[in-house]
Design a protein around this motif. Structure first.
Motif, PDB file in Angstrom:
ATOM      1  N   GLY A 332       3.610  -3.938  -7.836  1.00 12.01           N
ATOM      2  CA  GLY A 332       2.904  -2.708  -7.512  1.00 12.01           C
ATOM      3  C   GLY A 332       1.928  -2.941  -6.387  1.00 12.01           C
ATOM      4  N   ALA A 333       0.935  -2.083  -6.255  1.00  8.09           N
ATOM      5  CA  ALA A 333      -0.083  -2.241  -5.221  1.00  8.09           C
ATOM      6  C   ALA A 333      -1.385  -2.752  -5.833  1.00  8.09           C
ATOM      7  N   LYS A 334      -1.986  -1.960  -6.734  1.00 12.22           N
ATOM      8  CA  LYS A 334      -3.196  -2.385  -7.437  1.00 12.22           C
ATOM      9  C   LYS A 334      -3.465  -1.393  -8.568  1.00 12.22           C
ATOM     10  N   ALA A 335      -4.274  -1.802  -9.515  1.00  8.96           N
ATOM     11  CA  ALA A 335      -4.705  -0.937 -10.605  1.00  8.96           C
ATOM     12  C   ALA A 335      -6.229  -0.975 -10.664  1.00  8.96           C
ATOM     13  N   THR A 336      -6.849   0.184 -10.937  1.00 12.19           N
ATOM     14  CA  THR A 336      -8.305   0.262 -10.994  1.00 12.19           C
ATOM     15  C   THR A 336      -8.725   1.277 -12.044  1.00 12.19           C
ATOM     16  N   GLN A 361       0.454  -6.034  -4.630  1.00 13.48           N
ATOM     17  CA  GLN A 361       0.511  -6.287  -3.188  1.00 13.48           C
ATOM     18  C   GLN A 361      -0.888  -6.386  -2.577  1.00 13.48           C
ATOM     19  N   ASP A 362      -1.880  -5.698  -3.182  1.00 14.87           N
ATOM     20  CA  ASP A 362      -3.268  -5.804  -2.733  1.00 14.87           C
ATOM     21  C   ASP A 362      -4.009  -6.959  -3.401  1.00 14.87           C
ATOM     22  N   ARG A 363      -3.295  -7.728  -4.215  1.00 13.81           N
ATOM     23  CA  ARG A 363      -3.803  -8.938  -4.853  1.00 13.81           C
ATOM     24  C   ARG A 363      -5.052  -8.676  -5.696  1.00 13.81           C
ATOM     25  N   GLN A 364      -5.031  -7.550  -6.404  1.00  9.77           N
ATOM     26  CA  GLN A 364      -6.186  -7.264  -7.232  1.00  9.77           C
ATOM     27  C   GLN A 364      -5.883  -6.200  -8.276  1.00  9.77           C
ATOM     28  N   PRO A 408      -9.530  -3.161  -1.900  1.00 11.88           N
ATOM     29  CA  PRO A 408      -8.668  -3.628  -0.811  1.00 11.88           C
ATOM     30  C   PRO A 408      -7.607  -2.605  -0.435  1.00 11.88           C
ATOM     31  N   ASP A 409      -7.190  -2.645   0.817  1.00 14.76           N
ATOM     32  CA  ASP A 409      -6.121  -1.763   1.299  1.00 14.76           C
ATOM     33  C   ASP A 409      -5.590  -2.359   2.595  1.00 14.76           C
ATOM     34  N   PRO A 410      -4.278  -2.607   2.698  1.00 11.30           N
ATOM     35  CA  PRO A 410      -3.745  -3.259   3.897  1.00 11.30           C
ATOM     36  C   PRO A 410      -3.607  -2.337   5.099  1.00 11.30           C
ATOM     37  N   PRO A 465     -15.554 -18.840   5.187  1.00  8.06           N
ATOM     38  CA  PRO A 465     -14.999 -17.539   4.808  1.00  8.06           C
ATOM     39  C   PRO A 465     -13.532 -17.659   4.403  1.00  8.06           C
ATOM     40  N   ALA A 466     -13.200 -17.083   3.292  1.00  6.94           N
ATOM     41  CA  ALA A 466     -11.845 -17.176   2.768  1.00  6.94           C
ATOM     42  C   ALA A 466     -10.951 -16.103   3.379  1.00  6.94           C
ATOM     43  N   GLU A 467      -9.656 -16.257   3.167  1.00  4.68           N
ATOM     44  CA  GLU A 467      -8.677 -15.282   3.620  1.00  4.68           C
ATOM     45  C   GLU A 467      -7.821 -14.824   2.443  1.00  4.68           C
ATOM     46  N   ARG A 468      -7.361 -13.578   2.531  1.00  4.10           N
ATOM     47  CA  ARG A 468      -6.418 -13.048   1.561  1.00  4.10           C
ATOM     48  C   ARG A 468      -5.299 -12.334   2.322  1.00  4.10           C
ATOM     49  N   ILE A 469      -4.099 -12.475   1.835  1.00 14.07           N
ATOM     50  CA  ILE A 469      -2.940 -11.846   2.463  1.00 14.07           C
ATOM     51  C   ILE A 469      -2.529 -10.644   1.619  1.00 14.07           C
ATOM     52  N   LEU A 470      -2.601  -9.469   2.230  1.00 15.17           N
ATOM     53  CA  LEU A 470      -2.197  -8.226   1.585  1.00 15.17           C
ATOM     54  C   LEU A 470      -0.945  -7.693   2.259  1.00 15.17           C
TER      55      LEU A 470
END
Length: 500
Positions: A332-336, A361-364, A408-410, A465-470
């Motif tokens: 999926g994308a994300k759940a909130t 896909q938004d890793r969260q 997050p949002d790509p 600073p870290a990186e995240r791939i969306l």
């Protein structure tokens, strides 16, 4: 209708955003499918000759196939349950084209048999979308087996819908783009009040569907209403929603058992499931509302999303069991539980629990997520927020289940906006993979926070600073697909009085 000015609404929404004019234009362009809804669902003008004319103050016991047209002020009453079979040229069972009209269903029902499941039949159509009318009341009864929309209201000042049960929305049409199937659809109105209504058992295949919807409306009140058991088989699903509207008050409502599926439709604006969703709105108060059992498919799933809005408050909100990307999708994308994209927003005494995302896909997955500036989160609680792998097991290699974090949002119009000047006060994250995540927060504070049972209490990834791939695909609103590497923007944050 007087007082509607789309540009003035946008000015109020963006007044405190800090975004440049070009950034605002770019962001609004991303909401193109709402603009397409604006222009694709208008009807031809309903003339005085459409349907049988109702006599003033008429008692109604039957309706002919062309429908009944009310063109004079008065008090109209149903005196029997009516089964209406729509004729080939009918727009609605009852059409209202007059000021000062009361339709009292009087405890009775109107049951509709449309010409076809893809026809845009309404049960009650108020206004023709061209002329402004005022002071309309619909009350006390049942609308069964509606087609496209049960109650469709256009250009009315002072519309009241009270104690109406809408059961059975059936619409199947993705050939006409961006059709918004709905139980109650309010468009370009001033002062719309919906009280004690239920919209239930909707089974549609449409680009977008909703229970109660406000489009370009000034003053939208929903009180003690329920949206339940609504499914979109190939598009997005919203419980109570608004677009480009001002001064909304939603109180004491319940949205439950919403679901979407993906069956090949990639031309829609997405396959999201969202309980409550004001979009590009300002002046919002959502009080003591509940969202439970939101089940997504291959796109976002949220209990509430206050999306690109200003001057909003949600208090006493409860979300439970929000699931994105479940089997058979396992992606999926994300759940909130409660998502914020906006400015000058306050969340008070809100509780969300059991928020799950499968391979997002938004890793969260998040209890609460924020984007924008001047946001306060006070005395809120997030419990049991997890990211799962395809096997349904907790797995942080696919991202984190975060109690409180950034949204997050790509998509390019959203991915570079941080959460700035956010204040978390007396909040608790319980049994989450991450309690609080400072990712992309700037000048924010965490005060008197608690993290019982969380694997990681406070996640800080700023040195280096870290990186995240969306990424996102056509099913989740990105066609062509998007992959982006984001770098953490977090800085100048303060954490105090943290209870580990």
């Amino acid at each position: 209708m007087t007082g509607f000015d789309h540009q003035s609404i946008l000015q109020r929404v963006f007044a405190k955003s800090g975004l440049t004019a070009s950034e605002q234009t770019h962001l609004l362009a991303a909401q193109r499918y709402y603009h397409q809804i604006d222009h694709s669902n208008g009807r031809p003008a309903i003339g005085d000759g459409d349907g049988e004319k109702a006599a003033p103050d008429m008692d109604i016991s039957e309706i002919g196939p062309d429908g009944l047209c009310i063109t004079q002020s008065g008090h109209y009453r149903l005196t029997a349950d009516i089964k209406w079979t729509a004729g080939p040229l009918a727009w609605a069972a009852i059409c209202v084209l007059a000021d000062d009209v009361i339709i009292d269903l009087n405890g009775h029902s109107i049951s509709v048999e449309p010409v076809a499941l893809d026809s845009e039949i309404a049960t009650i159509l108020v206004g023709d979308g061209l002329t402004s009318y005022k002071n309309i009341t619909l009350r006390n009864g049942v609308l069964l087996n509606a087609g496209f929309r049960a109650i469709w209201v256009q250009k009315i000042s002072n519309i009241t819908v009270d104690n109406v049960l809408i059961s059975g929305i059936t619409f199947n049409n993705i050939n006409k783009r961006m059709c918004f199937a709905a139980g109650i659809y309010i468009d370009e109105c001033v002062e719309a009040s919906i009280t004690g209504c239920t919209v239930q058992y909707g089974y549609v295949t449409s680009d977008v569907a909703g229970g109660i919807v406000f489009m370009r409306t000034l003053g939208g009140q929903v009180t003690d209403c329920t949206i339940a058991n609504f499914t979109n088989y190939d598009g997005s699903m919203q419980g109570i929603a608004a677009y480009a509207s001002l001064d909304l008050s939603w109180t004491g409502c319940t949205v439950e058992n919403l679901q979407s599926f993906f069956n090949g439709n990639i031309r829609t604006g997405g396959h999201t499931v969202i309980g409550y969703m004001p979009t590009i709105c300002a002046g919002i108060r959502i009080t003591d509302c509940v969202a439970r059992n939101m089940i997504g498919s291959r796109d976002d799933c949220h209990g509430m999303s206050i999306f690109v809005c200003a001057d909003a408050q949600s208090s006493g909100f409860i979300a439970d069991n929000v699931v994105d990307g479940p089997p058979p999708y396992n992606l999926g994308a994300k759940a909130t539980g409660l998502e914020i994209y906006g400015w000058n927003i306050a969340l008070v005494d809100c509780v969300v629990s059991n928020i799950f995302a499968h391979c997002p896909q938004d890793r969260q997955s998040a209890g609460f997520s924020v984007w924008g500036n001047d946001i306060s989160v006070e005395r809120c609680n997030a419990n049991n927020v997890q990211v799962y792998n395809a096997a349904g097991e907790a797995d942080t290699s696919h991202g984190y289940g975060v109690g409180f974090g950034w949204a997050p949002d790509p998509r390019p119009e959203f991915r570079a906006v941080p959460a700035e000047s956010v204040r978390y006060s007396a909040c608790a994250a319980e049994n989450c993979q991450v309690g609080f995540d400072s990712w992309c927060h700037i000048g924010s504070t965490w005060d008197d926070i608690a993290t019982p049972g969380c694997d990681i209490k406070l996640l800080v990834q700023t040195d280096p600073p870290a990186e995240r791939i969306l990424f996102a695909d056509p099913i989740s609103e990105c066609n062509p697909p998007v992959t982006v590497i984001l770098t953490n923007l977090a800085r100048d944050n303060v954490v105090k009085d943290m209870l580990l």
